[in-house]
Design an enzyme around this catalytic site. Sequence first.
Site, PDB file in Angstrom:
ATOM      1  N   CYS A  28       0.861  -1.183   0.000  1.00 31.71           N
ATOM      2  CA  CYS A  28       0.000   0.000   0.000  1.00 31.71           C
ATOM      3  C   CYS A  28       0.893   1.227   0.000  1.00 31.71           C
ATOM      4  O   CYS A  28       1.969   1.211  -0.574  1.00 31.71           O
ATOM      5  CB  CYS A  28      -0.969  -0.025   1.182  1.00 31.71           C
ATOM      6  N   HIS A 565      -2.653  10.260   4.746  1.00 35.44           N
ATOM      7  CA  HIS A 565      -3.343   8.958   4.687  1.00 35.44           C
ATOM      8  C   HIS A 565      -4.760   9.146   5.222  1.00 35.44           C
ATOM      9  O   HIS A 565      -4.961   9.350   6.423  1.00 35.44           O
ATOM     10  CB  HIS A 565      -2.575   7.937   5.527  1.00 35.44           C
TER      11      HIS A 565
END
Length: 662
Positions: A28, A565
């Site tokens: 990720c 994020h």
Amino acid sequence: MAKNYTALAKTILKGVGGSKNINNVTHCTTRLRFKLKDVSKANDDDLKNTDGVVTVVKAAGQYQVVIGNEVADVYEAVLKEGHLPGGGEVADDDGEEDDTSFMNKAIALISGIFTDILGPLSAGGIIKGLVVMFAAFGWLSTRSGTYQILYSIGDSIFYFLPVFLGVTTARRFRMNQFIGLAIGAVLTYPNIVALASSKTVLGTLFKGTAFASEIHTTFLGIPVVTMSYTSTVLPVIAAVWFGSVIEHWANRWVPTVIKTFIVPVITMVITLPVTLIVIGPITTWVGDAIGAVMAAVYGFSPIVAGILMGAVWQILVIFGVHWGIVAVTTADLASLGYDPILGLTCMVCYAQIGVVLAIIRQTKDPSLKKNAIGAFFSGLFGVTEPSIYGVTLPRKVPFVLSCIAGAVSGGVIGAFGSRLYMLPSMGVFAIPAYVNPDGMVVIQVVGVIVAAVIAFIVGFLLQILFGKKYVDQEFNEKQAQKEAILADGGAVQGATVVSPLDGTVIPLAEVDDEVFSSGAMGQGVAIEPTNGLLCAPVDGQVVMTFATGHAIGLKSSQGAELLIHIGMDTVNLQGKGFETLVQKGQMVSAGDPLVKFDLAAIKEAGYTVTTPIVITNSKDFGKVSQVATGEVKTGDKLLDLQPQAVDQLTQDLVANPQLNAN
């Protein structure tokens, strides 16, 4: 020079218990996500103490090795060193988003596929050209062993091009490279090549149409339109892409204990028949249609046909559909004794190397200059693949300019009425093919020579006049970035980071994720957002985007590297509720919209929307200070970044107050 991650990859593989202990690995924004067969075999302490690994986290059934911004490069190295079957079982389900146009994607794909074989292509072209030249001057007999061996050395990479492309294309599609090699080998296998010229005709497919094709064999009763795939490009690329889809599918359900040999069997048994029955014929028919159209245009006007053929020839070669033209030429030579169509293209190579010579003069990039010089000499002998794939095509505009110059060369040949009387060689060695064996027509041969000279000059001048700014764009961007980062005595500059969201500021330590709360990823803060619009917190460049939209990476004009994020574990939403509004490489100003996200949908799915804003290169700064607390609005000052030099001066002043007197 690109950083080498091989050693780190080997250490990580050892730390997780080896390749055989891996069921699946993805990545990720910041971490490698392993699904291990036996987690007890992993060595947490060794990995945590490895330079390049931030920390290790066990969550959501995954063994997560946190890397940081370099995770994509480390991921590729892990695939390579672990001999893991890229794409399927180890597919990157959270990779960088590619928002470029289809044409840009196609150019990047083709250029990337050819990059690794440019050296052998150049070498083969030079060797082959020299051997043909020696034979033309009478220095070597074409029947001699020396000629045959040297010609084979030069020609082999072109003949077996599908084999080489099978490997590089498989790498591009994250497929087992040896399966890709096998696909290319089958396409050039002697029996397959022989079928294309077999005298056994079982019937004609699409009889009476422009796509009429003789059937020489069948597969399970299905007619197969055979052709020679040696020296082709598009069929093997399409075949390997299709094969990668099959391989990834097979990897998902074939039991691990038999996967090593069963997956290749499934992949090849499905891929190759489909290639021979469908993919190959389609490229053949496209080429045949182009050949028929160009023959009709030539009947209307040789000059117009020359302009069109010269302009599109390199594009046809790139996609491997030029064989239809070659087929028309072969038929014309057999029935008429000459062919006017293919002869329009033989001097396009000099348009290409005219552009390349100009680029050699213009570039400041040592690597490009070295590659371009090799490509230029190869192009002198008519082999332009290194020039196209390694120099002009990746820069787009220079390639277009070479096509324009190629159009001029084709128009000149058409105007002189030059014709081929045999299948031509390459470049200057194609000139003898324009000599009529029943009596040379001087004007036709002169026309070809004039076309070559004009193509070279026009290509050179077009690049000098219109192509310079496209030569070193990427190189100049990298240099500018280096200069920006090295400003102020070689350290990053101080900076202010503003809030990218409306919401409530939360200390990073309170984030429910060990990687962020520990500060392992860097210093910063988090925000509990009250709306679903993420904006740029700095002036700078977007350096990372993700298909899932849950995160974004930025680099400020002062050298700060930021990771934002949105939520925790929101990668699992696979992009649902997220919309990325910018592209990788795009320049942004503070306040510009970056990502839209649906707060309600994310919460309803069971995920928190707490959003960390982290300075991943915090160590490059003397101090990262939180400025805002409580409620903030987008654009409010959030963090203050002090450069190393400023922080050191502050410490010196505290230790020696008398310095302030100056």
